[in-house]
Enzyme design. Structure first.
Site, PDB file in Angstrom:
ATOM      1  CE1 TYR A 114      -4.026   2.411   0.018  1.00 12.31           C
ATOM      2  CE2 TYR A 114      -3.409   1.206  -2.238  1.00 12.31           C
ATOM      3  CZ  TYR A 114      -4.462   1.756  -1.266  1.00 12.31           C
ATOM      4  OH  TYR A 114      -5.798   1.387  -1.350  1.00 12.31           O
ATOM      5  CE1 TYR A 128       2.830  -2.737  -1.955  1.00 11.77           C
ATOM      6  CE2 TYR A 128       2.979  -5.155  -2.392  1.00 11.77           C
ATOM      7  CZ  TYR A 128       3.238  -4.179  -1.727  1.00 11.77           C
ATOM      8  OH  TYR A 128       3.779  -4.468  -0.453  1.00 11.77           O
ATOM      9  CG  LEU A 146      -1.379   8.259  13.594  1.00 10.84           C
ATOM     10  CD1 LEU A 146      -2.019   8.829  14.568  1.00 10.84           C
ATOM     11  CD2 LEU A 146      -0.965   6.780  13.883  1.00 10.84           C
ATOM     12  CB  ILE A 206       6.890   9.206   3.978  1.00  8.44           C
ATOM     13  CG1 ILE A 206       6.032   8.479   2.747  1.00  8.44           C
ATOM     14  CG2 ILE A 206       7.179   8.417   5.223  1.00  8.44           C
ATOM     15  CD1 ILE A 206       6.335   7.398   2.336  1.00  8.44           C
ATOM     16  CE  LYS A 259       6.083  -1.822  -0.788  1.00  8.28           C
ATOM     17  NZ  LYS A 259       6.786  -1.044   0.480  1.00  8.28           N
ATOM     18  CB  SER A 316       6.318  -6.639  -1.953  1.00  8.38           C
ATOM     19  OG  SER A 316       5.288  -7.504  -2.106  1.00  8.38           O
TER      20      SER A 316
END
Length: 326
Positions: free
Chosen positions: A76, A141, A33, A52, A145, A117
Site C-alpha cells: 500500500y 507508510y 489486482l 500476499i 517500509k 521507499s
C-alpha cells in the site's frame, strides 16, 4: 528457476516483470489486482492471483514455480492516505512482508529484493540523503517500509547458519514516473503524474497540493525517477543476489538533485503543449518538504543511472496514458 514478483500487475511491478524477461530471467506474477491491472501482465507470464497475506498461496507459488527469489513490490503505497488508514497500511506492508519471509523460509527460498521507499527518511535535515541518513518516517507508510527493512535484517540474522540463509537488499526511491512500455501506465489516483494527466484529459486545471513548503519555490522537492530505470535496478539486484555476489542491505535510487512540483508542472505544459496555470490546494498530510537522495552506491553495484530527462519522463508517461484512452 523463476523470480516471483509480488505486485507484478501494478505499474512498477509490470515494468520489473518485463525487465526480468528481457534479461533472460523467468518472472512469475503474484497479485490480488486490488490496484494492479490484469492486462499489464505480459502474455505467457505465469500469473498467480491472490494476496500476499495468504500464507498458503504464497508458499505454494514459490514451490510450484521453483522460485529462486522474490522481488517484493506489492504494498500500500500512498503516504498521505496512510495517515487516515494506518491499520490497513501496516496490514499490507508489514504483515504482508512478514508472511512472504515466512513462506520463503518454509519453501527454502533465500533471495529477496524489497521495494522500500525514500519515505523511511521522513524530512531529513541534510541536503542530500545517503543510505545511513537517520530514519525518521513522517507517515505510517514510511514507518511500514522501515519495519519491512528491519524484518529482512532480522530474518537474515536468524537464518545465517541455516541451510538457506536469507540474502536481501532494499531499494529506496520516491516518485516513480514515465513509462518504458506504451501498454503500461501509472494508474494511481494519488501520484502526481496521473493526477495531472487525468486533469488535462478531462479539460480540468491541475492542482498543486501546497505551495508553502520550505523550498525555493514553495512546492515539494522530490527525486523523480523513471520507471524503466527503477525496473532495471531491481533486476540488477536480483542478479547480484542470485550470483552470490556481495550486496548492500539497502540502496538509494536517487537523482542527486531533485525537482519541485512546480518544475514538473512546467515540464508537463511544455511537453503536452497544453498551457495552464496550476491551482493551489491545501497540503496533503504526511508529505515532507524535500527529500533528495544520492544514487552513488547503486551506481557502483546496480548500474543505476538517470537515463531520462524530465521532459522524457513526462513524454513517455503522457504517451502511455493517452494510448490507454484510445
Amino acid at each position: 528457476m523463476s523470480w516471483i514478483v509480488t505486485g507484478g500487475a501494478g505499474y512498477i511491478g509490470a515494468h520489473v516483470v518485463r525487465a526480468l524477461a528481457s534479461a533472460g530471467m523467468t518472472p512469475v506474477v503474484l497479485d490480488d489486482l486490488s490496484s494492479g491491472v490484469a492486462p499489464f501482465v505480459p502474455e505467457g507470464v505465469p500469473f498467480v492471483r491472490g494476496s500476499i497475506l495468504d500464507r498458503a498461496l504464497v508458499e505454494k507459488a514459490l514451490r510450484d514455480h521453483d522460485a529462486e527469489g522474490v522481488i517484493h513490490v506489492a504494498g500500500y503505497k500512498y503516504a498521505g492516505v496512510s495517515v487516515q488508514r494506518p491499520l490497513h497500511t501496516y496490514a499490507q506492508n508489514v504483515e504482508g512482508t512478514r508472511i512472504i519471509l515466512e513462506a520463503m523460509e518454509a519453501a527454502g527460498v533465500s533471495n529477496i529484493v524489497f521495494s522500500s521507499s525514500a519515505a523511511v527518511f521522513g524530512t531529513p535535515d541534510v541536503a542530500l540523503v545517503v543510505e545511513d541518513t537517520a530514519k525518521k518516517p513522517a507517515s505510517p507508510y514510511g514507518e511500514s517500509k522501515l519495519i519491512g527493512e528491519w524484518l529482512l535484517r532480522d530474518q537474515a540474522i536468524a537464518t545465517a547458519d541455516s541451510a538457506h540463509p536469507l540474502r536481501h537488499t532494499s531499494l529506496r526511491y520516491f516518485n516513480v514516473v514515465g513509462s518504458a512500455d506504451p501498454t503500461v501506465y501509472d494508474v494511481s489516483p494519488h501520484n502526481l503524474f496521473p493526477i495531472v494527466f487525468e486533469a488535462l484529459l478531462e479539460g480540468r486545471t491541475p492542482k498543486i497540493f501546497g505551495d508553502d513548503y520550505d523550498t525555493e519555490d514553495g512546492t515539494n522537492v522530490r527525486d523523480y525517477v523513471h520507471v524503466g530505470d527503477i525496473a532495471a535496478a531491481h533486476v540488477a539486484a536480483a542478479q547480484r543476489l542470485a550470483d552470490g555476489r556481495p550486496i548492500e542491505t539497502a540502496y538509494n535510487l536517487g537523482s542527486g538533485d531533485g525537482l519541485s512540483v512546480t518544475q514538473i508542472m512546467d515540464a508537463v505544459a511544455r511537453v503536452t503543449g497544453i498551457d495552464f496555470t496550476p491551482e493551489i490546494g491545501p497540503r496533503r498530510p504526511g508529505d515532507p518538504d524535500r527529500i533528495v537522495a544520492t544514487g552513488e552506491l547503486a551506481a557502483r553495484d546496480l548500474d543505476w543511472t538517470m537515463r531520462y530527462t524530465v521532459d522524457e519522463m513526462v513524454r513517455t508517461g503522457w504517451e502511455a496514458r493517452k494510448a490507454a484512452s484510445l
